[in-house]
Design a protein around this motif. Structure first.
Motif, mmCIF file in Angstrom:
data_model
loop_
_atom_site.group_PDB
_atom_site.id
_atom_site.type_symbol
_atom_site.label_atom_id
_atom_site.label_comp_id
_atom_site.label_asym_id
_atom_site.label_seq_id
_atom_site.Cartn_x
_atom_site.Cartn_y
_atom_site.Cartn_z
ATOM 1 N N ALA A 249 26.313 -11.732 -6.398
ATOM 2 C CA ALA A 249 27.100 -10.704 -7.090
ATOM 3 C C ALA A 249 28.477 -11.262 -7.463
ATOM 4 N N ALA A 250 29.082 -11.993 -6.552
ATOM 5 C CA ALA A 250 30.396 -12.577 -6.853
ATOM 6 C C ALA A 250 30.260 -13.571 -7.999
ATOM 7 N N ALA A 251 29.233 -14.445 -7.932
ATOM 8 C CA ALA A 251 29.037 -15.439 -8.989
ATOM 9 C C ALA A 251 28.859 -14.760 -10.343
ATOM 10 N N ALA A 252 28.198 -13.593 -10.330
ATOM 11 C CA ALA A 252 27.897 -12.898 -11.584
ATOM 12 C C ALA A 252 29.038 -11.986 -12.028
ATOM 13 N N GLY A 253 30.155 -12.012 -11.320
ATOM 14 C CA GLY A 253 31.352 -11.333 -11.811
ATOM 15 C C GLY A 253 31.701 -10.022 -11.139
ATOM 16 N N TYR A 254 31.032 -9.668 -10.043
ATOM 17 C CA TYR A 254 31.290 -8.367 -9.415
ATOM 18 C C TYR A 254 32.407 -8.443 -8.372
ATOM 19 N N ASP A 255 33.247 -7.387 -8.334
ATOM 20 C CA ASP A 255 34.240 -7.223 -7.259
ATOM 21 C C ASP A 255 33.786 -6.148 -6.288
ATOM 22 N N GLU A 256 32.980 -5.230 -6.789
ATOM 23 C CA GLU A 256 32.459 -4.161 -5.923
ATOM 24 C C GLU A 256 31.012 -3.877 -6.326
ATOM 25 N N LEU A 257 30.288 -3.246 -5.434
ATOM 26 C CA LEU A 257 28.877 -2.951 -5.691
ATOM 27 C C LEU A 257 28.622 -1.475 -5.499
ATOM 28 N N GLU A 258 27.704 -0.948 -6.308
ATOM 29 C CA GLU A 258 27.285 0.437 -6.120
ATOM 30 C C GLU A 258 26.126 0.420 -5.119
ATOM 31 N N VAL A 259 26.369 1.015 -3.985
ATOM 32 C CA VAL A 259 25.377 0.937 -2.910
ATOM 33 C C VAL A 259 25.063 2.315 -2.347
ATOM 34 N N VAL A 260 23.910 2.376 -1.670
ATOM 35 C CA VAL A 260 23.629 3.507 -0.782
ATOM 36 C C VAL A 260 24.044 3.025 0.599
ATOM 37 N N ARG A 261 24.936 3.765 1.223
ATOM 38 C CA ARG A 261 25.447 3.276 2.507
ATOM 39 C C ARG A 261 24.379 3.392 3.596
ATOM 40 N N ARG A 262 24.616 2.658 4.672
ATOM 41 C CA ARG A 262 23.701 2.745 5.810
ATOM 42 C C ARG A 262 23.814 4.141 6.403
ATOM 43 N N PRO A 263 22.678 4.772 6.713
ATOM 44 C CA PRO A 263 22.760 6.103 7.328
ATOM 45 C C PRO A 263 23.425 6.026 8.702
ATOM 46 N N ARG A 264 24.287 7.016 8.968
ATOM 47 C CA ARG A 264 24.974 7.060 10.277
ATOM 48 C C ARG A 264 24.065 7.724 11.296
ATOM 49 N N ALA A 265 23.962 7.105 12.453
ATOM 50 C CA ALA A 265 23.103 7.650 13.505
ATOM 51 C C ALA A 265 23.924 7.920 14.758
ATOM 52 N N GLU A 266 23.607 9.034 15.408
ATOM 53 C CA GLU A 266 24.209 9.360 16.703
ATOM 54 C C GLU A 266 23.072 9.425 17.713
ATOM 55 N N ILE A 267 23.263 8.799 18.854
ATOM 56 C CA ILE A 267 22.194 8.774 19.859
ATOM 57 C C ILE A 267 22.605 9.630 21.046
ATOM 58 N N LEU A 268 21.724 10.516 21.446
ATOM 59 C CA LEU A 268 21.977 11.378 22.598
ATOM 60 C C LEU A 268 20.930 11.054 23.657
ATOM 61 N N VAL A 269 21.378 10.496 24.764
ATOM 62 C CA VAL A 269 20.466 10.115 25.848
ATOM 63 C C VAL A 269 20.439 11.268 26.854
ATOM 64 N N LEU A 270 19.250 11.836 27.043
ATOM 65 C CA LEU A 270 19.111 13.006 27.917
ATOM 66 C C LEU A 270 18.449 12.603 29.230
ATOM 67 N N GLY A 271 18.775 13.305 30.290
ATOM 68 C CA GLY A 271 18.120 13.056 31.579
ATOM 69 C C GLY A 271 19.115 12.909 32.710
ATOM 70 N N ASP A 272 19.037 13.829 33.690
ATOM 71 C CA ASP A 272 19.914 13.759 34.864
ATOM 72 C C ASP A 272 19.530 12.630 35.803
ATOM 73 N N GLU A 273 18.285 12.136 35.640
ATOM 74 C CA GLU A 273 17.809 11.125 36.585
ATOM 75 C C GLU A 273 18.341 9.733 36.264
ATOM 76 N N LEU A 274 19.122 9.611 35.200
ATOM 77 C CA LEU A 274 19.464 8.280 34.711
ATOM 78 C C LEU A 274 20.749 7.738 35.334
ATOM 79 N N LEU A 275 20.669 6.488 35.770
ATOM 80 C CA LEU A 275 21.855 5.761 36.233
ATOM 81 C C LEU A 275 22.255 4.793 35.124
ATOM 82 N N HIS A 276 23.528 4.526 35.019
ATOM 83 C CA HIS A 276 23.970 3.650 33.935
ATOM 84 C C HIS A 276 24.485 2.318 34.437
ATOM 85 N N LYS A 277 24.457 2.115 35.749
ATOM 86 C CA LYS A 277 24.681 0.767 36.277
ATOM 87 C C LYS A 277 24.013 0.644 37.646
ATOM 88 N N GLY A 278 23.870 -0.586 38.072
ATOM 89 C CA GLY A 278 23.290 -0.850 39.382
ATOM 90 C C GLY A 278 21.777 -0.708 39.407
#
Ligand SMILES: Nc1nc2c(c(=O)[nH]1)N[C@H]1C(S)=C(S)[C@@H](COP(=O)(O)OP(=O)(O)OC[C@H]3O[C@@H](n4cnc5c(N)ncnc54)[C@H](O)[C@@H]3O)O[C@H]1N2
Ligand code: MOO
Length: 489
Positions: A249-278
């Motif tokens: 794109a740079a070689a062909a003369g572009y400074d910016e590109l028209e893109v579809v952005r990456r979808p934003r994801a939020e992760i929710l980890v459920l479960g009282d039984e879970l330990l996060h270290k050890g």
């Protein structure tokens, strides 16, 4: 655990090379009855019947529940008041449903240094010829006509200055029999017939240039437009913006590109039984999904904004989903109907519309996909519910989350490639089985081999796998071609 799950566990156990632990001394009849009961339930689910006590809507349902009914039930011939579940989709249908549930996010313009990892929203057309002028491909001499050649000279009789890359202005025309020094990337003067590489040229004491290997006309000249002409399509819309695309794109003369952005994801980890270290202890286990789901989503085109650990707190789950700013919320665990499985009640409370509730795939069959109500004209965000068993969660990722993310990101649909099984793989009676495999051999001898430790709660197999093979219901014999999803690393 249903009878089918027991089959999964049995297959995993057999694959693990270990023998089944001493069978509990439960009366045989009782055990068979339990399996039959579970099978009846599974059959009932597959045929759209609802087991007593699991109905999620009734006459007093919320508006959300009514929306859910629209998506998942049809009017029963027995009249209103009784609804019928849509049949549980097959693995292939579920992937298609997820891919088709959405459109691409709206296009946006990004400067080149921020465009990597997004998708081209429009075809990339060359803004110029490439190269944009006739260019020397080598360091040497621009020569005109057959040699030997006289060095081109200035008005003062001194050798004309050499031509360097980036020199402004038209270089002086070469007359027949003349030569001028030229560097790689410099503009070719008019009248040049070829470039003579420096290592093939001899400069005589009298200032004449000769060679033992005269270049053919056009040698080592990159003609203007060799790679593309202005307006040529270099890449189609939907191409991922890789580092090479940024360079092109740079070689062909572009400074910016028209893109579809990456979808934003939020992760929710459920479960009282879970330990996060050890180490796991006191009946609690380590959270295996928190560290894994984010990187997996990133590798498949998502932009993970946050991973949150919510325990089994229905209110926290409601708040998190109701206020998300993500395009896709991915939850882990809580999809089933256990006492602290809050996901489905929360979705009803939110007025979410369930697009997929359960898929005919093992592991991972309780996975779900819903649209969340919102102000966004696209209809709000999406929620993918991954089952809590770790390999089942990965099954949910590749079945629902990846196709959804690809469509949101503007990536085109891709046929699932096939590979040949090197050995027999046992199947589930009614559902597709996703099995971690490694690739072996090459060419016509290329085969995939299923890995041990592939039970729903195990990650040992997938951790050393190259791909996930989709084994059809009933299993597959050696030599059968089956769909294979490559892992992105
Ligand atoms: N009566 C039935 N019970 C279950 C069925 C069924 O059909 N009928 N299906 C089983 C299957 S299959 C799966 S998969 C699970 C799905 O349940 P949930 O999505 O509600 O998940 P949980 O109950 O929360 O957890 C299941 C299992 O996974 C462990 N888990 C959860 N989160 C994590 C994590 N982040 N890291 C590691 N392990 C995790 C959790 O401790 C449980 O052992 O339902 C079955 N039950
Ligand atoms: O077997 Mo469950 O399907 O672990 O998802």
């Amino acid at each position: 655990m249903s009878g089918s799950d027991e089959l999964d566990e049995a297959i995993a156990l057999a694959n693990s090379g270990r023998s089944r632990p001493a069978t509990p001394p439960a009366p045989r009849l009782k055990r068979i009855r339990r399996i039959q009961w579970a099978d009846e339930q599974a059959e009932a689910a597959a045929h759209g019947e609802r087991a007593e006590g699991t109905a999620h809507t009734d006459g007093a349902s919320s508006s959300g529940a009514r929306r859910q009914d629209r998506a998942h039930t049809s009017d029963s011939p027995e009249g209103p008041g009784r609804t019928e579940e849509a049949p549980t989709p097959t693995w292939e249908e579920a992937r298609a449903l997820a891919a088709g549930a959405v459109g691409a996010l709206p296009p946006t313009k990004l400067p080149l240094d921020r465009a990597r990892g997004h998708t081209l929203a429009a075809a990339l057309e060359a803004l110029t010829d490439l190269p944009s002028f006739d260019t020397s491909a080598m360091d040497g001499w621009a020569v005109s006509g057959p040699g030997p050649w006289e060095l081109a000279r200035g008005a003062d009789g001194a050798e004309a200055g050499g031509l360097l890359a980036g020199h402004r202005g038209e270089p002086r025309q070469l007359a027949d029999g003349q030569a001028v020094r030229i560097a790689t990337g410099a503009r070719i003067p008019a009248g040049t017939s070829a470039v003579l590489r420096s290592e093939q040229a001899q400069l005589t004491a009298k200032g004449r240039l000769r060679t033992d290997s005269p270049p053919q006309p056009g040698t080592d000249i990159r003609p203007r437009g060799q790679e593309c002409r202005k307006g040529d399509e270099l890449l189609p819309a939907g191409a991922p913006v890789t580092p090479a695309v940024l360079g092109l794109a740079a070689a062909a003369g572009y400074d910016e590109l028209e893109v579809v952005r990456r979808p934003r994801a939020e992760i929710l980890v459920l479960g009282d039984e879970l330990l996060h270290k050890g180490r796991p202890q006191d009946g609690r286990i380590r959270d295996a999904l928190g560290p894994m789901v984010g990187p997996w989503l990133e590798a498949f085109g998502g932009d993970v904004i946050v991973t949150r650990r919510l325990g089994d707190d229905a209110e926290a789950l409601y708040e998190a989903v109701a206020t998300t700013t993500a395009d896709v919320v991915v939850t882990t665990g809580g999809t089933a109907a256990g006492p602290v499985d809050h996901l489905q009640p929360t979705l009803r409370r939110l007025g979410a519309e369930l697009l997929v509730r359960g898929v005919r795939v093992r592991p991972g069959h309780p996975m779900l996909l819903a649209t969340l109500p919102g102000a966004d004209p696209r209809g709000g965000a999406y929620l993918v519910g991954l089952p809590g068993n770790p390999l089942a969660a990965l099954s949910g990722l590749v079945t629902l989350a990846v196709p959804l993310l690809r469509t949101l990101a503007g990536l085109p649909e891709r046929a699932v490639p096939q590979a040949t099984l090197g050995e027999e793989v046992a199947g589930h009676p009614h559902d597709t089985r996703l099995v971690p495999v490694v690739r072996e051999g090459s060419g016509i001898r290329a085969r995939i081999r299923p890995l041990r430790y592939a039970g729903p709660a195990m990650l040992r197999g997938i951790a050393s796998a190259d791909a996930l093979a989709a084994v059809p219901p009933g299993g597959a014999a050696p030599g059968t071609d089956v769909p294979v999803l490559d892992l992105p690393w």
